[in-house]
Scaffold this motif. Structure first.
Motif, PDB file in Angstrom:
ATOM      1  N   UNK A 213      53.372   9.942  83.533  1.00  0.00           N
ATOM      2  CA  UNK A 213      53.058  11.221  84.131  1.00  0.00           C
ATOM      3  C   UNK A 213      55.222  11.256  85.053  1.00  0.00           C
ATOM      4  N   UNK A 214      55.605  10.648  84.738  1.00  0.00           N
ATOM      5  CA  UNK A 214      57.282  10.098  85.320  1.00  0.00           C
ATOM      6  C   UNK A 214      58.580  10.626  84.542  1.00  0.00           C
ATOM      7  N   UNK A 215      58.976  11.616  84.850  1.00  0.00           N
ATOM      8  CA  UNK A 215      60.102  11.561  83.583  1.00  0.00           C
ATOM      9  C   UNK A 215      62.029  10.828  84.923  1.00  0.00           C
ATOM     10  N   UNK A 216      62.123  10.135  84.783  1.00  0.00           N
ATOM     11  CA  UNK A 216      63.528   9.501  84.715  1.00  0.00           C
ATOM     12  C   UNK A 216      64.843   9.999  83.855  1.00  0.00           C
ATOM     13  N   UNK A 222      75.799  10.420  89.947  1.00  0.00           N
ATOM     14  CA  UNK A 222      75.499   9.138  90.745  1.00  0.00           C
ATOM     15  C   UNK A 222      74.516   8.524  90.543  1.00  0.00           C
ATOM     16  N   UNK A 223      73.279   9.896  90.825  1.00  0.00           N
ATOM     17  CA  UNK A 223      71.974   9.304  91.437  1.00  0.00           C
ATOM     18  C   UNK A 223      70.827   9.386  90.373  1.00  0.00           C
ATOM     19  N   UNK A 224      70.411   7.741  90.008  1.00  0.00           N
ATOM     20  CA  UNK A 224      69.035   8.339  89.236  1.00  0.00           C
ATOM     21  C   UNK A 224      67.743   8.705  89.529  1.00  0.00           C
ATOM     22  N   UNK A 225      67.417   9.551  89.552  1.00  0.00           N
ATOM     23  CA  UNK A 225      65.955   9.974  89.600  1.00  0.00           C
ATOM     24  C   UNK A 225      64.273  10.022  88.803  1.00  0.00           C
ATOM     25  N   UNK A 226      63.528   9.721  89.727  1.00  0.00           N
ATOM     26  CA  UNK A 226      61.645   9.745  88.995  1.00  0.00           C
ATOM     27  C   UNK A 226      61.414  10.955  89.859  1.00  0.00           C
ATOM     28  N   UNK A 227      60.896  11.698  88.841  1.00  0.00           N
ATOM     29  CA  UNK A 227      60.178  12.847  89.502  1.00  0.00           C
ATOM     30  C   UNK A 227      58.992  13.262  88.480  1.00  0.00           C
TER      31      UNK A 227
END
Length: 443
Positions: A213-216, A222-227
């Motif tokens: 259930x996570x989108x990466x 320059x930021x990497x996200x996990x939503x």
């Protein structure tokens, strides 16, 4: 930009998954690039090639006998897998640098005309379109100190738009994609209505990757996200370094065994805990951007680099380098694996198949026709060399850098990533062709 502008780098992009799907299953970008296969299966004969009227930077996917791909000529194409004959094409009003995803007989992709589209995969008829706040190349005024200092310059290595991926939850489905307007959008996959959006500080041209259930995803901030896929709420974020010429995340991520891997321009390959975002290890890419998306097989991670022209083989748990295979130019084509063979292209127009059991020693090369035609005048000792092509030109001039890129493209640069279906491998080239090669059948 690198010292004295003598070496530039480029972007990669694209898209794979396995071949056996029902119409209700989803083919997502970057989720699974390991295909059925046995042993070492090099390319054999050219099955067919399909000509478009623009450079191809996007990557193909295939399902139910049809190959789908977009072109810089503004069209999205559906081509018969066996014959290479056009089934249908869909016109947009901008270059189609987004690769596609398929779900429930619908194909999803984006265009530089500012729209993301859902099209009937069998007929090419539009189902819906979603308007962003505009799609464009990442740009800066006087980028990297180039002249003229007051000119808004598009990054010459930013080729791609984000590919939509489909998140399925019970009876609902969301198409999730990044935009040049800095938003990650989630829209209803059936009708295109907005469900949520997440705002970042710069363009998002990488393709999001789904795991549970996570989108990466990462972006030009320059930021990497996990939503959270359902709500768009941030779970965690991880910042990479920002410095001239080494800023931004263009590569898409790979999630494997609880670890999320991605490359950045800063220039490192990162392995983060998928749940927390904590660093497990990072690999120093020796001043090379990592824009290729990694693939993991048998606890070995494979990924391409820019200025070191390498396909790296790293221990997936520790990041320790096992070996590297040297190409002839930047490797931005994300690799695909079938059996014991890995496939990828480079910026000089070479397409490689490499025996994974040979530690980089057994390989086969298929060049584009344009590479054979222009290699003598464009390459130095058969290698890409930015300074050689400039011939004493002022590389602090943006216009001169544009000219060099045009010369490179004549080789048929391959930044499209391969897709395998029914023992055929497909990939695109900057020469405008979609290629289909047969693979050697195992005895």
């Amino acid at each position: 930009m690198k010292r004295n502008f003598t070496s530039l780098l480029l972007y990669f992009f694209l898209i794979f998954t396995s071949n056996a799907f029902s119409q209700n299953e989803t083919i997502n970008a970057f989720t699974n690039r390991i295909f059925d296969g046995k042993g070492y299966q090099p390319l054999t004969n050219l099955k067919w090639k399909f000509k478009t009227e623009g450079k191809i930077f996007s990557s193909p996917i295939a399902q139910n006998g049809t190959v789908y791909i977009g072109s810089e000529d503004g069209y999205f194409y559906a081509v018969d897998e066996k014959s290479g004959i056009l089934k249908w094409k869909f016109k947009t009003n901008g270059a189609v640098h987004s690769s596609a995803s398929l779900y429930n007989d619908i194909v999803y992709f984006g265009s530089f005309d500012g729209y993301y589209y859902a099209v009937n995969a069998k007929t090419g008829k539009e189902i819906w379109r979603f308007k962003t706040k505009g799609e464009h190349w990442y740009s800066e005024i006087g980028m990297w100190g180039m002249k003229p200092s007051d000119l808004l310059m598009a990054d010459l290595w930013d080729f791609y738009l984000s590919t939509p991926v489909v998140y399925v939850d019970h009876n609902s489905a969301l198409a999730i994609f990044g935009s040049s307007d800095g938003n990650l959008y989630a829209v209803d996959a059936k009708n295109g209505s907005l469900k949520w959006n997440f705002q970042t500080k710069a363009a998002i041209h990488s393709t999001p990757v789904l795991e549970k259930n996570t989108v990466y995803f990462g972006g030009w901030d320059s930021v990497f996200y996990a939503l959270d896929c359902k709500t768009g709420k941030e779970k965690w974020k991880f910042s990479t370094e920002i410095k001239t010429g080494f800023t931004g995340i263009q590569a898409s991520a790979t999630v494997h065994d609880g670890i999320v891997y991605f490359g950045a321009r800063d220039p490192y390959l990162f392995a983060l805990d998928a749940e927390t975002g904590k660093v497990i290890w990072k690999y120093n890419a020796e001043n090379s951007w990592i824009l290729s998306t990694a693939v993991v097989k048998d606890n070995i991670l494979y990924v391409g680099t820019s200025d070191t022209y390498a396909l790296l083989a790293l221990d997936a748990k520790t990041g320790k380098e096992k070996y590297r295979f040297k190409g002839n130019g930047y490797i931005y084509s994300s690799p695909a694996i079938a059996g014991n063979t890995i496939y990828f292209g480079d910026f000089t127009g070479n397409f490689f198949d490499l025996n994974l059991l040979s530690n980089g020693k057994e390989s086969n090369i298929i060049p584009t026709e344009n590479r054979n035609k222009y290699a003598g005048s464009t390459l130095k000792n058969n290698l890409l060399d930015f300074g050689f092509v400039t011939k004493q030109a002022d590389l602090s001039s943006y216009a001169e850098n544009q000219k060099v890129m045009c010369e490179f493209y004549k080789l048929g640069s391959i930044v499209s990533s391969p897709f395998i279906s029914n023992n055929i491998i497909f990939y695109g080239s900057a020469d405008g062709y979609l290629y289909a090669y047969n693979l050697r059948k195992e005895k």
